[in-house]
Design an enzyme around this catalytic site. Structure first.
Site, short mmCIF file in Angstrom:
data_model
loop_
_atom_site.label_atom_id
_atom_site.label_comp_id
_atom_site.label_asym_id
_atom_site.label_seq_id
_atom_site.Cartn_x
_atom_site.Cartn_y
_atom_site.Cartn_z
N LYS A 226 0.97 -1.41 0.07
CA LYS A 226 -0.06 0.01 0.08
C LYS A 226 0.89 1.34 0.07
O LYS A 226 1.91 1.15 0.32
CB LYS A 226 -0.93 -0.08 1.24
CG LYS A 226 -2.12 -1.17 1.15
CD LYS A 226 -3.17 -0.83 1.81
CE LYS A 226 -4.40 -1.75 1.55
NZ LYS A 226 -5.40 -1.70 2.45
N ARG A 260 -3.74 -10.34 4.32
CA ARG A 260 -4.20 -10.36 2.99
C ARG A 260 -3.14 -9.57 2.12
O ARG A 260 -2.68 -8.57 2.24
CB ARG A 260 -5.41 -9.71 2.96
CG ARG A 260 -5.99 -9.40 1.41
CD ARG A 260 -7.13 -8.67 1.47
NE ARG A 260 -7.87 -8.45 0.08
CZ ARG A 260 -7.42 -7.54 -0.66
NH1 ARG A 260 -6.52 -6.61 -0.48
NH2 ARG A 260 -8.31 -7.50 -1.94
#
Length: 280
Positions: A226, A260
């Site tokens: 991210k 995840r």
């Protein structure tokens, strides 16, 4: 290390243990995911799924709607048309695969579960489709309740909190109460890194992640590649694997039950090494 009271998930009659943290591999069936390496064409999906399963993924998270800021909106029909063939193709090759579907739409959730999906992963925590909670509780599959404010298009303008961790906990608690009242059995909490949160807020949230243990529910953490990582390090998403591993390690020591990720093998190694800390 922090302990989670609830340590199992019932996935279509199969009991999945979370005694040791597990890994969820990301399969983005979208042309505009923020990480180019995860934009998987349909014809390669089964091949990538096979590698993720071989590398140790417990779940495969299939998504047909990009939630990155600025991504194009698509209809529920187009979203379903993207993910349903993928679910069917994976299950044809790997009948025992446990597929999670990344969707905030109740109609897509229902169609995918009817096609064999085992988990619904809702980035909106039920806020973008009022039918989601009733739908998922009727489907009797685990549900990932993520914290987000606004929509994917507006969320980055909704980062004002009086107290970040307390506010996120309070907002999740309201949704959790609604779900439990509907009889939803298996609920996985996701604090929503990057969703209506700045990079600094993401680090604060990670630093206090053990606070979410008060819910006694398993916790999913999605930090893989991210912008919090690559903007902080002044690199690209393609170069953010090492940073992902660092933050995943911290998340595991603070109680994460599911990671995840885009890179399954590296995440499995992170779990195995971090688990050694429990012996001391």
């Amino acid at each position: 290390m922090p302990k989670v009271t609830k340590k199992t998930l019932n996935c279509r009659g199969r009991l999945v243990s979370l005694e040791t943290p597990v890994v969820m591999g990301i399969l983005n069936i979208t042309p505009d995911s923020f990480f180019a390496g995860s934009r998987i064409p349909l014809e390669k999906t089964v091949e990538i799924a096979q590698k993720m399963l071989a590398d140790g993924a417990t779940f495969l998270d299939v998504g047909g709607y990009s939630t990155r800021p600025g991504a194009a909106d698509i209809s529920p029909t187009e979203e379903a048309d993207r993910v349903l063939p993928v679910i069917e193709a994976i299950l044809k090759s790997f009948p025992h695969a446990l597929i999670s579907v990344d969707t905030f739409r109740a109609s897509v959730a229902r169609q995918t579960v009817e096609s064999g999906a085992a988990i619904i992963n809702d980035v909106s925590g039920g806020t973008l489709d009022q039918a989601m909670f009733e739908t998922v509780s009727s489907l009797d599959v685990p549900y990932v309740l993520m914290h987000m404010r606004g929509t994917p298009a507006t969320m980055q303008s909704m980062t004002a909190y009086q107290n970040l961790v307390t506010d996120v906990i309070d907002e999740l608690a309201v949704r959790l109460t609604e779900l439990r009242a509907l009889g939803q059995k298996d609920i996985i909490l996701d604090p929503g890194f990057g969703f209506a949160k700045t990079p600094a807020q993401n680090f604060l949230l990670l630093n206090q992640l053990e606070s979410f243990g008060l819910f006694d529910e398993p916790m999913l953490v999605g930090l893989s590649r991210k912008s919090t990582i690559w903007k902080t390090l002044d690199i690209s998403a393609n170069e953010a694997l090492n940073g992902t591993t660092v933050l995943n390690t911290i998340a595991l020591t603070k109680g994460a039950s599911i990671l995840r990720v885009h890179d399954v093998r590296e995440a499995i190694e992170t779990v195995k090494l971090t688990q050694q800390l429990t012996f001391f």
